[in-house]
Design a protein around this motif. Sequence first.
Motif, PDB file in Angstrom:
ATOM      1  N   VAL A 191      -3.898   3.378  -4.419  1.00  0.00           N
ATOM      2  CA  VAL A 191      -4.376   4.574  -3.772  1.00  0.00           C
ATOM      3  C   VAL A 191      -3.841   4.262  -2.415  1.00  0.00           C
ATOM      4  O   VAL A 191      -3.973   5.109  -1.620  1.00  0.00           O
ATOM      5  CB  VAL A 191      -5.971   4.432  -3.749  1.00  0.00           C
ATOM      6  N   LEU A 192      -3.294   3.063  -2.241  1.00  0.00           N
ATOM      7  CA  LEU A 192      -2.910   2.747  -0.564  1.00  0.00           C
ATOM      8  C   LEU A 192      -1.625   3.482  -0.491  1.00  0.00           C
ATOM      9  O   LEU A 192      -1.253   3.345   0.921  1.00  0.00           O
ATOM     10  CB  LEU A 192      -2.830   1.146  -0.575  1.00  0.00           C
ATOM     11  N   VAL A 193      -0.989   3.745  -1.418  1.00  0.00           N
ATOM     12  CA  VAL A 193       0.446   4.530  -1.468  1.00  0.00           C
ATOM     13  C   VAL A 193       0.178   5.968  -0.822  1.00  0.00           C
ATOM     14  O   VAL A 193      -0.450   6.714  -1.342  1.00  0.00           O
ATOM     15  CB  VAL A 193       1.222   4.312  -2.681  1.00  0.00           C
ATOM     16  N   VAL A 194       0.957   6.255   0.412  1.00  0.00           N
ATOM     17  CA  VAL A 194       0.817   7.442   1.091  1.00  0.00           C
ATOM     18  C   VAL A 194       1.827   8.288   1.315  1.00  0.00           C
ATOM     19  O   VAL A 194       1.999   9.504   1.604  1.00  0.00           O
ATOM     20  CB  VAL A 194       0.355   7.238   2.487  1.00  0.00           C
ATOM     21  N   THR A 195       3.188   7.592   0.992  1.00  0.00           N
ATOM     22  CA  THR A 195       4.615   8.110   1.295  1.00  0.00           C
ATOM     23  C   THR A 195       5.377   7.521  -0.065  1.00  0.00           C
ATOM     24  O   THR A 195       5.286   6.496  -0.087  1.00  0.00           O
ATOM     25  CB  THR A 195       5.207   7.942   2.380  1.00  0.00           C
ATOM     26  N   VAL A 196       5.994   8.470  -0.848  1.00  0.00           N
ATOM     27  CA  VAL A 196       7.062   7.768  -1.800  1.00  0.00           C
ATOM     28  C   VAL A 196       8.329   8.568  -1.516  1.00  0.00           C
ATOM     29  O   VAL A 196       8.471   9.716  -1.135  1.00  0.00           O
ATOM     30  CB  VAL A 196       6.405   7.909  -3.159  1.00  0.00           C
ATOM     31  N   LEU A 256       7.575   6.245 -11.583  1.00  0.00           N
ATOM     32  CA  LEU A 256       6.894   5.980 -10.403  1.00  0.00           C
ATOM     33  C   LEU A 256       5.399   5.529 -10.838  1.00  0.00           C
ATOM     34  O   LEU A 256       4.915   4.530 -10.375  1.00  0.00           O
ATOM     35  CB  LEU A 256       6.714   7.248  -9.472  1.00  0.00           C
ATOM     36  N   LYS A 257       4.756   6.381 -11.489  1.00  0.00           N
ATOM     37  CA  LYS A 257       3.566   6.010 -11.974  1.00  0.00           C
ATOM     38  C   LYS A 257       3.435   4.601 -12.889  1.00  0.00           C
ATOM     39  O   LYS A 257       2.597   3.536 -12.764  1.00  0.00           O
ATOM     40  CB  LYS A 257       3.050   6.826 -13.152  1.00  0.00           C
ATOM     41  N   ALA A 258       4.429   4.295 -13.608  1.00  0.00           N
ATOM     42  CA  ALA A 258       4.649   2.757 -14.139  1.00  0.00           C
ATOM     43  C   ALA A 258       4.809   1.654 -13.278  1.00  0.00           C
ATOM     44  O   ALA A 258       4.098   0.861 -13.303  1.00  0.00           O
ATOM     45  CB  ALA A 258       5.663   2.764 -15.273  1.00  0.00           C
ATOM     46  N   VAL A 259       5.670   2.046 -12.075  1.00  0.00           N
ATOM     47  CA  VAL A 259       5.620   1.018 -11.262  1.00  0.00           C
ATOM     48  C   VAL A 259       4.473   0.844 -10.402  1.00  0.00           C
ATOM     49  O   VAL A 259       4.278  -0.223  -9.916  1.00  0.00           O
ATOM     50  CB  VAL A 259       6.957   1.462 -10.341  1.00  0.00           C
ATOM     51  N   LEU A 260       4.002   2.165  -9.958  1.00  0.00           N
ATOM     52  CA  LEU A 260       2.571   1.824  -8.994  1.00  0.00           C
ATOM     53  C   LEU A 260       1.390   0.901  -9.912  1.00  0.00           C
ATOM     54  O   LEU A 260       0.818   0.178  -9.238  1.00  0.00           O
ATOM     55  CB  LEU A 260       2.238   3.320  -8.707  1.00  0.00           C
ATOM     56  N   ASP A 261       1.267   1.602 -10.993  1.00  0.00           N
ATOM     57  CA  ASP A 261       0.309   0.746 -11.702  1.00  0.00           C
ATOM     58  C   ASP A 261       0.686  -0.694 -12.050  1.00  0.00           C
ATOM     59  O   ASP A 261      -0.217  -1.672 -12.115  1.00  0.00           O
ATOM     60  CB  ASP A 261       0.069   1.623 -13.297  1.00  0.00           C
ATOM     61  N   GLY A 262       2.074  -0.912 -12.407  1.00  0.00           N
ATOM     62  CA  GLY A 262       2.290  -2.367 -12.483  1.00  0.00           C
ATOM     63  C   GLY A 262       2.337  -3.252 -11.501  1.00  0.00           C
ATOM     64  O   GLY A 262       2.229  -4.532 -11.674  1.00  0.00           O
ATOM     65  N   CYS A 263       2.174  -2.836 -10.050  1.00  0.00           N
ATOM     66  CA  CYS A 263       2.012  -3.280  -8.977  1.00  0.00           C
ATOM     67  C   CYS A 263       0.433  -3.683  -8.470  1.00  0.00           C
ATOM     68  O   CYS A 263       0.166  -4.575  -7.610  1.00  0.00           O
ATOM     69  CB  CYS A 263       3.022  -2.675  -7.817  1.00  0.00           C
ATOM     70  N   ASN A 264      -0.694  -3.018  -9.069  1.00  0.00           N
ATOM     71  CA  ASN A 264      -1.805  -3.133  -8.752  1.00  0.00           C
ATOM     72  C   ASN A 264      -2.054  -4.359  -9.080  1.00  0.00           C
ATOM     73  O   ASN A 264      -2.015  -4.932 -10.030  1.00  0.00           O
ATOM     74  CB  ASN A 264      -2.547  -1.974  -9.507  1.00  0.00           C
ATOM     75  N   GLY A 269      -2.821  -2.103   3.179  1.00  0.00           N
ATOM     76  CA  GLY A 269      -2.917  -1.046   4.160  1.00  0.00           C
ATOM     77  C   GLY A 269      -2.161   0.342   3.707  1.00  0.00           C
ATOM     78  O   GLY A 269      -1.881   0.309   2.556  1.00  0.00           O
ATOM     79  N   PRO A 270      -2.046   1.267   4.508  1.00  0.00           N
ATOM     80  CA  PRO A 270      -1.142   2.395   3.972  1.00  0.00           C
ATOM     81  C   PRO A 270       0.151   2.077   3.876  1.00  0.00           C
ATOM     82  O   PRO A 270       0.763   1.127   4.579  1.00  0.00           O
ATOM     83  CB  PRO A 270      -1.277   3.552   5.051  1.00  0.00           C
ATOM     84  N   LEU A 271       0.834   2.539   2.478  1.00  0.00           N
ATOM     85  CA  LEU A 271       2.074   1.846   2.228  1.00  0.00           C
ATOM     86  C   LEU A 271       2.945   3.142   1.814  1.00  0.00           C
ATOM     87  O   LEU A 271       2.671   4.062   1.432  1.00  0.00           O
ATOM     88  CB  LEU A 271       1.926   1.447   0.520  1.00  0.00           C
TER      89      LEU A 271
END
Length: 155
Positions: free
Chosen positions: A114-119, A98-106, A57-59
């Motif tokens: 795409v579910l991440v709405v706030t960082v 941030l990009k590395a972490v988000l892609d690594g967790c996919n 869901g939204p994260l």
Amino acid sequence: MIISFTIPGQPQGKGRPRVGSIGGHARMFTPAKTVAYEGLIAHAAQQARGDLPLLDGPLVVNLVLHCQIPASWSKKKQQQALAGEIRPTTKPDIDNVLKAVLDGCNGVLWRDDVLVVTVSVTKLYASVPSVCVVARELAPISTTELQRELLGETA
């Protein structure tokens, strides 16, 4: 649901794709250092998630980058860095980490970034370098409630 974990070692940004030639055709590839770092991220995320289902869901994702203090600095300057009086203004860039972490967790922690709405990303010096990650599912909220929250109004 809230999942938190720590990625050991100096924070690293996602490397830019490189162009190589295979069989006379140009091909884009991710640098090996980035692939290895994203693998480390995925391993840490998988350990933290355990048997829980993928977040879907939204994260909200919060990162704290703990950067290594240069050994060449004086003891006084190192103490100032540990106290937060000096902040890291050198590489890596927070957006690349941030990009590395988000892609690594996919596909490991969440279905897709795409579910991440706030960082939120904070960069500090620390005696032990690492990246601390906290991901949580966002409760549903109406646009009116969100506007009130952002303006600090009470219902």
